[in-house]
Write an enzyme that holds these catalytic residues in place. Structure first.
Site, PDB file in Angstrom:
ATOM      1  N   ALA A  80       0.755  -1.093   0.252  1.00  0.00           N
ATOM      2  CA  ALA A  80      -0.274  -0.139  -0.020  1.00  0.00           C
ATOM      3  C   ALA A  80       0.791   1.152   0.019  1.00  0.00           C
ATOM      4  CB  ALA A  80      -0.937   0.050   1.066  1.00  0.00           C
ATOM      5  N   SER A  81       0.682   2.074   1.024  1.00  0.00           N
ATOM      6  CA  SER A  81       1.372   3.670   0.821  1.00  0.00           C
ATOM      7  C   SER A  81       2.897   3.373   1.258  1.00  0.00           C
ATOM      8  CB  SER A  81       0.681   4.663   1.670  1.00  0.00           C
ATOM      9  OG  SER A  81      -0.594   4.794   0.810  1.00  0.00           O
ATOM     10  N   VAL A  82       3.292   2.176   1.911  1.00  0.00           N
ATOM     11  CA  VAL A  82       4.687   2.250   2.271  1.00  0.00           C
ATOM     12  C   VAL A  82       5.400   2.087   0.837  1.00  0.00           C
ATOM     13  CG1 VAL A  82       6.570   0.655   3.148  1.00  0.00           C
ATOM     14  CG2 VAL A  82       4.315   1.064   4.363  1.00  0.00           C
ATOM     15  N   LYS A  84       5.274   4.347  -1.182  1.00  0.00           N
ATOM     16  CA  LYS A  84       5.598   5.704  -1.788  1.00  0.00           C
ATOM     17  C   LYS A  84       7.169   5.937  -1.474  1.00  0.00           C
ATOM     18  CE  LYS A  84       1.030   7.896  -1.368  1.00  0.00           C
ATOM     19  NZ  LYS A  84       0.279   6.913  -1.351  1.00  0.00           N
TER      20      LYS A  84
END
Length: 372
Positions: A80-82, A84
């Site tokens: 998921a947003s890790v 980024k």
């Protein structure tokens, strides 16, 4: 790509951090996560380090509740947003290679991008003001059974010009759209597909052998992949948005993320001064609890240390990666059941970085599960 000099940042290990105290800390952590698994429904994997040493790792529950295959620390989860922080690293690498500048406009790489005045730096620091592609794609993408790509999202933006939330560089507004754009810019600047760039320049050099980007063929990947579930443990199937990369779309294991954590204390990927900007706050308000760099959140913890971290939630997965540069510690937690069990990570942070307590005392402190 030639390997850069290690130039490893060293940390001084205090006398009280002995093999025995490390084992004791590991025992406390095992009690904590066993409690979270049995009493709070935690289903996932965990790895915790201190002074660059793995003091604890464990796996709790199933990759898939239907098949009852058990998790291991080599099971891959959607980050998921890790993801980024890895997208930001790609941009930093390309900046060092002279293939882009942070002050470049998006149009220099995507000529038909319909919004003026947005720079790469603003995308990195969530100051673009762009609306969320996951929302406007729901309205504009006609066939939900057809996967949507970064290029498809760019075409929707060029054709329909969804309204922005804010003008550029006026507000911090967390933006998945911005990191989707950064992946597309990295692709244009490097001249290769984003997934291939990540493999050749990050995953392969760091020997992250169980790390990969989502594709329609992800199900055929070798090794164990955790299936995403709802909080009620029902299987979540991939949908049309999963194929957009940059803001999410990366799979990895706690073991591989430990390799990533350790690489960030070296210059294997970028120079130290380049990486430091990723850990430097960008928000302009003076009184804020939390800041943001390039793909990393920045905040103080109870001990007074400043940590960098990111969390993620996407389609049946939650993720969390925290690093404390002061003692070279890390907390890495991956789950495929977003049931709220990870809200206890705040208590875990306070246990590892306690208020007005010596680290020597915290090593032998009261187990966290006694306080929950």
């Amino acid at each position: 790509m030639p390997e850069k000099e290690d130039s490893r940042q060293r940390v001084s290990v205090p006398p009280y951090f002995t093999p025995d105290s490390a084992r004791q800390l590991g025992s406390h952590l095992d009690s904590i996560f066993t409690f979270l698994h049995k009493r709070k429904g935690f289903n996932g994997t965990v790895l915790v380090t201190k002074y660059d040493q793995v003091v604890y790792k464990g796996a709790f529950g199933y990759t898939d509740f239907r098949s009852k295959d058990t998790l291991s620390t080599e099971t891959a989860f959607q980050l998921a947003s890790v993801s980024k922080q890895f997208t930001a690293m790609a941009i930093m690498m390309l900046k060092e290679q002279g293939k882009l500048r942070y002050e470049d406009s998006v149009q220099q790489y995507i000529p038909d991008f319909p919004y003026e005045g947005i720079t790469i730096r603003q995308l990195l620091t969530h100051r673009s003001g762009l609306s969320n592609y996951t929302y406007f794609s729901d309205e504009l993408w006609s066939d939900r059974n057809k996967p949507i790509t970064n290029d498809d999202v760019l075409n929707l933006m060029a054709a329909h010009r969804p309204a922005v939330y804010y003008q550029p560089d006026t507000h911090f507004d967390y933006s998945n759209t911005g990191y989707m754009l950064l992946a597309s810019i990295a692709e244009k600047a490097s001249g290769m597909p984003f997934a291939l760039f990540m493999y050749k320049h990050i995953f392969e050099p760091l020997e992250m052998k169980h790390t990969f980007m989502f594709s329609k063929d992800v199900i055929t990947q070798t090794g164990s992949i955790a299936t995403g579930h709802t909080g009620g443990r029902r299987k979540r199937s991939p949908d049309y948005l999963d194929t957009v990369l940059g803001d999410k779309g990366m799979y990895s294991t706690v073991e591989d993320l430990y390799k990533w954590d350790q690489a960030l204390y070296t210059e294997k990927l970028v120079k130290r001064e380049t990486l430091e900007e990723a850990f430097t706050g960008s928000r302009q308000k003076k009184r804020i609890e939390e800041d943001y760099g390039f793909g990393w959140r920045i905040r103080p913890v109870a001990s007074g240390d400043t940590v960098v971290y990111h969390a993620g939630l996407w389609h049946g997965y939650t993720s969390y990666l925290l690093r404390n540069p002061k003692d070279h510690s890390a907390i890495i937690v991956l789950s495929n059941v977003p049931n709220g069990s990870l809200r206890y990570l705040k208590d875990l942070r306070e246990f590892l970085y306690p208020l007005q307590a010596s680290e020597a005392k915290s090593e032998g402190g009261k187990p966290l599960n006694a306080r929950l």
